[in-house]
Design an enzyme around this catalytic site. Structure first.
Site, PDB file in Angstrom:
ATOM      1  N   GLU A 184     -31.090 -10.949  18.717  1.00  0.00           N
ATOM      2  CA  GLU A 184     -30.380  -9.834  18.079  1.00  0.00           C
ATOM      3  C   GLU A 184     -31.080  -8.513  18.413  1.00  0.00           C
ATOM      4  OE1 GLU A 184     -28.146  -7.277  16.264  1.00  0.00           O
ATOM      5  OE2 GLU A 184     -27.525  -9.378  16.318  1.00  0.00           O
TER       6      GLU A 184
ATOM      7  N   ASP B 295     -21.359 -14.478  20.309  1.00  0.00           N
ATOM      8  CA  ASP B 295     -20.572 -13.799  19.268  1.00  0.00           C
ATOM      9  C   ASP B 295     -20.792 -12.293  19.430  1.00  0.00           C
ATOM     10  OD1 ASP B 295     -19.086 -13.094  17.106  1.00  0.00           O
ATOM     11  OD2 ASP B 295     -20.362 -14.039  15.599  1.00  0.00           O
TER      12      ASP B 295
ATOM     13  N   TYR C  76     -26.366 -12.432  20.076  1.00  0.00           N
ATOM     14  CA  TYR C  76     -25.750 -11.476  19.144  1.00  0.00           C
ATOM     15  C   TYR C  76     -25.728 -12.101  17.746  1.00  0.00           C
ATOM     16  CZ  TYR C  76     -23.919 -10.069  23.743  1.00  0.00           C
ATOM     17  OH  TYR C  76     -23.776  -9.739  25.072  1.00  0.00           O
TER      18      TYR C  76
ATOM     19  N   CYS D 243      -1.878   5.650   6.918  1.00  0.00           N
ATOM     20  CA  CYS D 243      -3.242   5.211   7.221  1.00  0.00           C
ATOM     21  C   CYS D 243      -3.220   4.315   8.452  1.00  0.00           C
ATOM     22  CB  CYS D 243      -3.797   4.453   6.016  1.00  0.00           C
ATOM     23  SG  CYS D 243      -5.257   3.457   6.346  1.00  0.00           S
TER      24      CYS D 243
ATOM     25  N   CYS E  93       0.828  -1.213   0.000  1.00  0.00           N
ATOM     26  CA  CYS E  93       0.000   0.000   0.000  1.00  0.00           C
ATOM     27  C   CYS E  93       0.859   1.258   0.000  1.00  0.00           C
ATOM     28  CB  CYS E  93      -0.915  -0.018   1.225  1.00  0.00           C
ATOM     29  SG  CYS E  93      -1.958   1.443   1.370  1.00  0.00           S
TER      30      CYS E  93
ATOM     31  N   CYS F 272      -7.561   0.700  -1.689  1.00  0.00           N
ATOM     32  CA  CYS F 272      -7.242  -0.025  -0.454  1.00  0.00           C
ATOM     33  C   CYS F 272      -6.992  -1.480  -0.803  1.00  0.00           C
ATOM     34  CB  CYS F 272      -8.364   0.083   0.574  1.00  0.00           C
ATOM     35  SG  CYS F 272      -8.070  -0.924   2.047  1.00  0.00           S
TER      36      CYS F 272
ATOM     37  N   CYS G 241     -13.830 -11.166  18.505  1.00  0.00           N
ATOM     38  CA  CYS G 241     -12.883 -10.407  17.682  1.00  0.00           C
ATOM     39  C   CYS G 241     -11.933  -9.577  18.542  1.00  0.00           C
ATOM     40  CB  CYS G 241     -13.623  -9.502  16.697  1.00  0.00           C
ATOM     41  SG  CYS G 241     -14.721  -8.293  17.480  1.00  0.00           S
TER      42      CYS G 241
ATOM     43  N   CYS H 100      -3.901  -0.721   8.656  1.00  0.00           N
ATOM     44  CA  CYS H 100      -3.064  -1.932   8.711  1.00  0.00           C
ATOM     45  C   CYS H 100      -1.877  -1.723   9.650  1.00  0.00           C
ATOM     46  CB  CYS H 100      -2.545  -2.289   7.322  1.00  0.00           C
ATOM     47  SG  CYS H 100      -3.819  -2.766   6.148  1.00  0.00           S
TER      48      CYS H 100
END
Length: 462
Positions: free
Chosen positions: A327, A376, A306, A77, A71, A157, A403, A80
């Site tokens: 949800e 989740d 979720y 940016c 990139c 990107c 995550c 990443c």
């Protein structure tokens, strides 16, 4: 050590955010884009007690694992953190981050296997969220620099496929040709402020997020038609001064309301607010493992917390399980109900609209302990009240997909009783007691080239 000082150092390790770490005297120095073993020159940007933040100036002795970034705005940016690191080492590093978080936060010592790779290490993202801002130099479309709201102007990107370049160019053309007065972070005035795109099998849902009325929408449609054959366009109104990208109201001005996708024999619809994993290939690997573990458990009921648009719920329901899908996003619930009906699994799948911490206790009462639960949650983790309810209700199995290694570790520590909260802080318990044990843990590289990692954990009742 003084601010603006130019120094030389040898990098010892990598931090949670992908930065190189130098330990010198009593100081811990964080220098992004440097790698273990490298001799570097860096500039001191900030000193806070014994913590120092530096800027990489020169790599004097490159590490064997150093890679050339693809990139043009990498290091500028904030998207990443790992493009300079060979992919295999990225996988190892993410496993170490999960393992270290479990040890330091949850006080759990467990060996974490190598992160499951992504078949695509670039061009894998199916969703784009890109801000638009007007300043004294003109209109900028790009991504935020690290820890700021300063936009790094860009035309492309590499984490997305080639369509992102066309999206950015179309909006630049529309803005210029129609003299669109874009939003300004400084004076809080203007219209267009974000562009959000979801790609499904070469078709697109495009959302123009605006503070004020967007002019000449028909011209925007015409410009998009020069590059995209199949797309829907929504206008979303967001006049709030917050970090939340979209407002509540989505107006469809062109195309169909949603896009269809098929996974695991389930055909489902995705709308502008629907949560969907951004990496299709890794999503298949992750959900395949969840499906396998759910099938091996003999619980009659499955609670999917979720649950988003209900894809995972429907995969489980198709296997014959009775599933409760919970949800808080209304649109996602509507899509989940439609999904269940269209796939003929409505008898096995019930969709609940509302807050998990309020809905799930009601569902648990009807399960008589014969259930397993899938968690989740968003990055902030599971609601503390819900965690307590889950522990006390004693499901046969807890499947946790996260995550965030940090909030995953905190929540696992609470469930397994290895940590307690005292005065707002978590401390190690003297004698951990739990009815559960970790039977499986596996990171997945849902987000190559970035510091982020998805982790799947199975907790079995002892």
């Amino acid at each position: 050590m003084e601010k603006n000082e130019i120094r030389e150092g040898i990098v010892n390790s990598i931090g949670y955010n992908g930065e190189g770490i130098i330990k010198e005297d009593n100081f811990v120095i964080f220098v992004p884009f440097s790698l273990p073993g490298e001799k570097i020159n860096y500039k001191v940007l900030k000193v806070h007690k014994n913590i120092v933040y530096g800027k990489l100036l020169e790599v004097k002795t490159p590490a064997e694992n150093r890679e050339r970034p693809t990139c043009s705005v990498y290091t500028k940016c904030g998207g990443c953190q790992y493009q300079h690191l060979r992919y295999y080492r990225q996988l190892k590093q993410k496993s170490l981050v999960v393992q270290d978080c479990l040890k330091k936060i949850a006080k759990i010592n467990i060996e974490v296997p190598l992160t499951v790779k992504s078949d695509l290490i670039y061009g894998y993202r199916n969703k784009l969220v890109i801000p638009v801002n007007r300043d004294e130099s003109g209109v900028k479309i790009g991504f935020y620099a690290c820890n700021s709201h300063r936009i790094v102007d860009t035309t492309d990107c590499s984490l997305h496929s080639s369509w992102v370049k066309d999206i950015i160019q179309c909006f630049r053309t529309y803005i210029k040709q129609n003299d669109v007065y874009c939003y300004s972070e400084q004076d809080k005035n203007g219209s267009l402020r974000h562009i959000v795109v979801r790609e499904i099998n070469g078709k697109f849902i495009i959302v123009a997020v605006t503070k004020d009325k967007l002019k000449n929408i028909d011209k925007l449609i015409e410009v998009l038609q020069t590059k995209f054959k199949f797309f829907s366009l929504y206008i979303n109104y967001n006049d709030k001064d917050t970090n939340v990208v979209t407002g509540e109201n989505f107006d469809l001005v062109y195309g169909e309301s949603g896009l269809k996708q098929t996974d695991f024999g389930i055909t489902y619809e995705v709308g502008p607010q629907t949560f969907l994993q951004v990496n299709n290939g890794v999503k298949i690997k992750l959900y395949s493992d969840i499906k396998k573990f759910v099938s091996n458990c003999n619980a009659n009921f499955v609670i999917d917390a979720y649950s988003g648009a209900g894809l995972l719920s429907s995969i489980v329901a198709k296997c014959g399980n009775t599933v409760h899908s919970v949800e808080i996003v209304k649109e996602a619930c509507e899509y989940a109900e439609k999904l269940a009906k269209n796939n003929g699994i409505q008898d096995n799948m019930t969709v609940h609209y509302g807050d998990c911490s309020q809905i799930i206790p009601q569902i648990i009462q009807g399960c008589n302990g014969d259930f397993q639960i899938i968690l989740d949650p968003p990055r902030k983790g599971v609601d503390r009240k819900l965690l307590s309810i889950i522990k006390n209700s004693k499901p046969k199995q807890i499947i946790y997909c996260s995550c965030s290694p940090q909030t995953l570790s905190r929540d696992l520590g609470i469930i397994l009783g290895t940590i307690d909260e005292e005065s707002g802080e978590f401390v190690k318990t003297d004698s951990p007691e739990s009815e559960y044990e970790i039977s499986y843990i596996q990171p997945y590289d849902m987000f190559p080239q970035t510091k982020h990692v998805e982790t799947l954990v199975f907790l079995e009742r002892i």
